[in-house]
Motif scaffolding. Structure first.
Motif, PDB file in Angstrom:
ATOM      1  N   THR A   1     -73.388 -22.793  18.721  1.00 62.12           N
ATOM      2  CA  THR A   1     -72.394 -21.736  18.881  1.00 62.12           C
ATOM      3  C   THR A   1     -72.550 -21.035  20.226  1.00 62.12           C
ATOM      4  O   THR A   1     -71.569 -20.834  20.957  1.00 62.12           O
TER       5      THR A   1
ATOM      6  N   ALA B   1     -72.205 -29.120  11.380  1.00 62.54           N
ATOM      7  CA  ALA B   1     -72.761 -27.867  11.899  1.00 62.54           C
ATOM      8  C   ALA B   1     -73.828 -27.311  10.973  1.00 62.54           C
ATOM      9  O   ALA B   1     -73.652 -27.260   9.762  1.00 62.54           O
TER      10      ALA B   1
ATOM     11  N   ILE C   1     -69.839 -20.862  13.530  1.00 60.45           N
ATOM     12  CA  ILE C   1     -69.507 -21.963  14.425  1.00 60.45           C
ATOM     13  C   ILE C   1     -67.994 -22.083  14.624  1.00 60.45           C
ATOM     14  O   ILE C   1     -67.512 -22.373  15.719  1.00 60.45           O
TER      15      ILE C   1
END
Length: 413
Positions: free
Chosen positions: A121, A141, A148
């Motif tokens: 991120t 993720a 994110i």
């Protein structure tokens, strides 16, 4: 709230349209990327960052498939592939620098990270500050969806909600009475994994099965990958003795998979599918087979793995997805990015994403949907959850993409 399970296969992918709606949200960076003028066709670079062979080999092999098709930047091609450190939790700034550094290339038009480990991120934020025209895509993720998705233009994860129920249902259908979930605090602090574990427990209760949580060392901790694997090797026989032969085991970490499979093959027990399923995930090492001649040919890989499993007496006890998830995410998201930049696909069209995935999984059945926040009921337009049908070696496909998930499981956390 009820999520429809949508089947995708290679011949039908184009027929599905992306379902948007006023209840869905997306990041502002997505809009910026979508309005960026397309460069001259193929006159651009795509960056992909994966783990190393020791932590996530399938992800890396998918990146290599992109290089084989589109060429490496160093050789005048399109793909720039980098890896982040194995100990990414302790070397987060290095991970961020590796990812963000791709924006220094003036021809870079998209960056894909698979798996998008902690730090992705922040790396994407830095990329957007320097180059808002670069499309940022996160595969699998690790950071919470709302985090994110706030900066990534597209996020694609395995469907942890549906699989939480379906893995247990499959274990029950195979005759298991106990399910052992092996993990560690770092993973269980993640929304995706903690929600899946909660769903697994609820499903076990529903099917009359026992649900057990076991803790194993984190491979990113001081013990490293070798120490974490040794622990699994030592503990699995005692777990089988304690919980019985009709126990299905599941581990949340890739590095734990091979030693777990090796011991289950010898001592008994079931393994429905890996956290990130693939016939390459743990099976070659556990079975002692060489798949170099079959590299990239997943039907041939699956057959060789299945033949070995059956020969060793594991028929009906070991499962996977027919095509590697990690490989498909790397290769598929890279291809999707190229298609988007060339004006041949839309970034947030789910059918276009699945079209790219199906390029590497011909004939596979997929389930797909948008991620929905369990607290707000809001669906994210830029986050998709996907899964393949489960294949049990010596038995065949289990038809899980056709199973309707009970409504109550979507509210569990």
């Amino acid at each position: 709230m009820k999520k429809a399970l949508v089947l995708f296969c290679v011949l039908l992918a184009a027929s599905f349209a992306f379902a948007g709606g006023s209840s869905e949200t997306t990041s502002t960076s997505t809009s910026a990327a979508a309005t960026t003028a397309a460069p001259e066709k193929n006159n651009f670079h795509i960056g992909i960052v994966t783990g190393t062979v020791s932590q996530s080999e399938d992800d890396l092999r998918g990146a290599e498939a992109l290089i084989a098709e589109y060429g490496a930047v160093a050789d005048g091609g399109m793909i720039q592939h980098l890896t982040y450190p194995d100990n990414f939790m302790e070397e987060q700034e290095t991970t961020i620098s590796v990812i963000a550094g791709l924006a220094d290339d003036p021809l870079m038009k998209a960056v894909i990270v698979n798996q998008a480990v902690p730090g992705t991120t922040e790396a994407f934020r830095r990329i957007k500050e320097m180059r808002p025209d670069i499309i940022c895509i996160a595969g699998e993720a690790h950071e919470d969806p709302g985090v994110i998705a706030s900066v990534a233009d597209l996020v694609c994860n395995n469907d942890f909600v549906s699989r939480g129920y379906l893995i247990i249902k499959t274990a029950h259908d195979l005759g298991c009475d106990t399910f052992v979930h092996i993990s560690f605090p770092r993973h269980l602090s993640m929304e995706t994994m903690s929600r899946r574990a909660a769903i697994m427990k609820a499903a076990c209760d529903s099917f009359g099965m026992s649900f057990v949580m076991e803790t194993a060392p984190d491979p990113t901790s001081d013990v490293g990958i070798a120490g974490a694997q040794q622990y699994i090797l030592e503990q699995t026989p005692s777990w089988i003795e304690k919980y019985g032969q009709n126990t299905a085991f599941f581990c949340t970490n890739d590095a734990h998979t091979e030693p777990l499979l090796r011991q289950l093959m010898q001592y008994g027990g079931y393994f429905i599918e890996a956290d990130l399923p693939s016939p390459l995930m743990g099976y070659p090492g556990a079975l002692g087979i060489d798949l170099s001649a079959e590299a990239g040919d997943f039907p041939a890989i699956l057959k060789k793995v299945e033949d070995s499993v059956v020969e060793k007496g594991g028929a009906g006890r070991f499962g996977t997805w027919a095509y590697s998830y990690g490989y498909t995410v790397s290769a598929g998201l890279g291809t999707h990015a190229i298609n988007v930049i060339n004006g041949e696909s839309e970034l947030l069209n789910r059918a276009d994403v699945m079209k790219a995935y199906n390029k590497y999984t011909p004939g596979a059945k997929w389930g797909a949907a948008n991620y929905t926040n369990v607290d707000t009921g809001v669906a994210l337009r830029n986050m998709f959850l996907v899964y393949q049908d489960t294949y049990i070696m010596g038995k065949g496909y289990m038809g899980v993409t056709e199973v309707e998930i009970p409504e109550e499981y979507y509210t569990l956390k």
